[in-house]
Design an enzyme around this catalytic site. Structure first.
Site, PDB file in Angstrom:
ATOM      1  N   CYS A  94      -4.460   3.759 -11.790  1.00  0.00           N
ATOM      2  CA  CYS A  94      -4.891   5.143 -12.061  1.00  0.00           C
ATOM      3  C   CYS A  94      -6.288   5.181 -12.654  1.00  0.00           C
ATOM      4  CB  CYS A  94      -3.956   5.815 -13.059  1.00  0.00           C
ATOM      5  SG  CYS A  94      -2.257   5.675 -12.610  1.00  0.00           S
ATOM      6  N   GLU A  98       1.704  10.509 -17.631  1.00  0.00           N
ATOM      7  CA  GLU A  98       0.484   9.754 -17.330  1.00  0.00           C
ATOM      8  C   GLU A  98       0.310   9.836 -15.822  1.00  0.00           C
ATOM      9  OE1 GLU A  98      -1.847   7.501 -16.032  1.00  0.00           O
ATOM     10  OE2 GLU A  98      -0.740   5.702 -16.650  1.00  0.00           O
ATOM     11  N   GLY A 154       3.027   8.472 -12.873  1.00  0.00           N
ATOM     12  CA  GLY A 154       3.060   8.619 -11.421  1.00  0.00           C
ATOM     13  C   GLY A 154       2.043   9.656 -10.992  1.00  0.00           C
ATOM     14  N   GLU A 168      -7.650  10.887  -5.150  1.00  0.00           N
ATOM     15  CA  GLU A 168      -7.454   9.511  -5.592  1.00  0.00           C
ATOM     16  C   GLU A 168      -7.163   8.634  -4.360  1.00  0.00           C
ATOM     17  OE1 GLU A 168      -3.984   9.119  -8.140  1.00  0.00           O
ATOM     18  OE2 GLU A 168      -5.039   7.660  -9.379  1.00  0.00           O
TER      19      GLU A 168
HETATM   20  C1  SIN Z   1      -2.326   2.519 -14.622  1.00  0.00           C
HETATM   21  O1  SIN Z   1      -2.869   2.396 -13.557  1.00  0.00           O
HETATM   22  O2  SIN Z   1      -1.613   3.500 -14.846  1.00  0.00           O
HETATM   23  C2  SIN Z   1      -2.432   1.502 -15.723  1.00  0.00           C
HETATM   24  C3  SIN Z   1      -3.697   0.787 -15.778  1.00  0.00           C
HETATM   25  C4  SIN Z   1      -3.834  -0.081 -17.003  1.00  0.00           C
HETATM   26  O3  SIN Z   1      -2.998  -0.056 -17.913  1.00  0.00           O
HETATM   27  O4  SIN Z   1      -4.826  -0.809 -17.056  1.00  0.00           O
END
Ligand code: SIN
Length: 458
Positions: A266, A232, A210, A361
């Site tokens: 992310c 993460e 998150g 972000e």
């Molecule tokens: C994420 O956005 O946390 C995961 C992206 C991915 O596994 O490709």
């Protein structure tokens, strides 16, 4: 039973209802998880592997249902949701195999009357908190290695995407998985429910995906009972396109990286640095591709970009674009909100330091292009952020590729690769992007403690 509404972001209508579970229910889930741990850890790795394998097969068979559920609850285009089910299943398949490989080591002895070993043991009951942007894959990326290692798991999915998580638990049980070993708790009061797990020292591990802001708070809460943590968190990925890059390939990959999931990952490219010698052809080619993106009903096979997940997400995207335009950027394509929670796929040029989009972000379908000339300066700019999750570099010069990749302060670097994440490779960040790794053997180590056994011989 108390419930809460699950909203379809494409229509803003109520899609379904999910149980709004209480603190008392969280306590009951915790007790079951603690009680089941002894039984699950005592299973042989081969027994755990067999259940995981069956779970994998059921997830694959359930692709259509899971994909529609995901698209309904968080707005991901259906073709991407089908891809995510395969991605999610691949974690389960990989860890079904890895369960059998939690090897130990024999340590060379310093004394003839001693033998020494390092073995692996499961950390204990786990509390997992997952995000809405990958409602299936972020669950299996955490839960599959934990279950393979011999841990029990209570999962709290994001309030926006509880349905996929509930379905995954049903499939676990259908696969013969003991119900108390993997449980889901859905709630509109995450702070109170989570406190149950943070305050109890029997829960030995927190795993969270998150925002960095929430991750820091959870890290502090986990410290009270000295839990192991995997975090993460956010990212702000630079995508560096050098003067010798293969422009069509770089454009094709930046499109995938940036507009996948409407920019809500992310690892999405958040800052696109293009060498000034190729900036014009690159921007023109990218503008052509952005204009062609099909925005619309995420349930349609034709759609490439769906809605943002909620009003807060949409407002943030709009504020980044307004800030950039107000400070002198130009929208080569898009730049405005559409109806509901949709935002036009947007390409910004003339972006420069001091604009929010280069610092925060965005989590939306907006690509800012920034020109550069000097390699050392662009590496400094790429690293000038609290985040350190993913970075990308495009060049045909092998020396330059290594030089830049090795200086980027990131957990993941894609060299001529805009989509490096796979179940068997390490995923995770440095600095404020988190702690620990998911995927591959690194992902299972997060759920194993090392036990040292020293044997004195008579
Ligand atoms: C994420 O956005 O946390 C995961 C992206 C991915 O596994 O490709």
């Amino acid at each position: 039973m108390k419930t809460f509404d699950v909203i379809n972001p494409a229509t803003s209508a109520v899609l379904d209802r999910a149980p709004d579970q209480s603190v008392a229910e969280a306590k009951a889930a915790l007790e079951k998880s603690v009680a089941a741990f002894g039984m699950w850890k005592a299973k042989t790795p081969f027994e755990r592997s067999a259940v995981l394998r069956k779970w994998y097969e059921l997830i694959v068979k359930d692709e259509d249902t899971l994909a529609k559920m995901m698209t309904g609850e968080m707005g991901k285009p259906i073709t991407e949701s089908r891809g995510e089910v395969k991605y999610a299943a691949a974690f389960v398949e990989w860890y079904a195999e890895e369960a059998k490989r939690a090897y130990g080591e024999i340590i060379p002895t310093h004394a003839n009357n001693k033998r020494m070993f390092a073995t692996r043991q499961p950390v204990g009951p786990v509390y997992a908190v997952t995000p809405w942007n990958f409602p299936a894959a972020m669950v299996t990326r955490k839960v599959a290695p934990a279950l393979a290692a011999g841990c029990t798991v209570v999962l709290k999915p994001a309030e926006q995407s509880p349905l996929t998580a509930i379905r995954l638990v049903e499939l676990w049980v259908n696969a013969g998985g003991p119900p108390d070993v993997f449980q889901v708790i859905t709630t509109m009061d995450p702070a109170a429910v989570s406190a149950v797990f943070f305050d109890d020292a029997r829960v030995r591990k927190l795993t969270f995906t998150g925002s960095t802001e929430v991750g820091i708070k959870l890290y502090q809460l986990a410290a009270k009972t000295m839990k192991r943590v995997s975090l993460e968190l956010g990212g702000h990925a630079p995508f560096i396109v050098c003067e010798d890059a293969d422009i069509p390939a770089a454009v094709q990959q930046v499109m995938l990286s940036k507009f996948r999931n409407a920019g809500q990952t992310c690892v999405c490219a958040n800052r696109i640095y293009v060498h000034e010698k190729i900036q014009s052809p690159f921007a023109e080619a990218m503008a052509d591709s952005v204009k062609k993106l099909r925005v619309g009903d995420p349930m349609s096979d034709q759609t490439q970009v769906g809605p943002l997940v909620d009003q807060q997400g949409l407002d943030k995207v709009a504020s980044h674009v307004d800030d950039a335009l107000g400070k002198g950027a130009t929208a080569m394509v898009g730049g405005r909100k559409k109806e509901g929670l949709f935002f036009e796929p947007t390409l910004l040029t003339g972006v420069s330091a001091g604009m929010r989009i280069l610092e925060e972000e965005t989590f939306g379908p907006v690509a800012p292009i920034v020109g550069f000339t000097d390699e050392a300066a662009i590496i400094r700019a790429a690293n000038n952020t609290p985040y350190g999750l993913a970075a990308y570099v495009w060049t045909r010069d092998l020396g330059r590729a290594f030089r830049i990749a090795e200086q980027l302060e990131y957990g993941i670097v894609g060299v001529n690769d805009g989509t490096p994440a796979v179940p068997h490779a390490p995923f995770g960040g440095v600095k404020f992007s988190g702690i620990g790794r998911e995927g591959g053997p690194w992902g299972m180590e997060e759920y194993l403690d090392v036990r040292y056994i020293s044997v004195g011989l008579p």
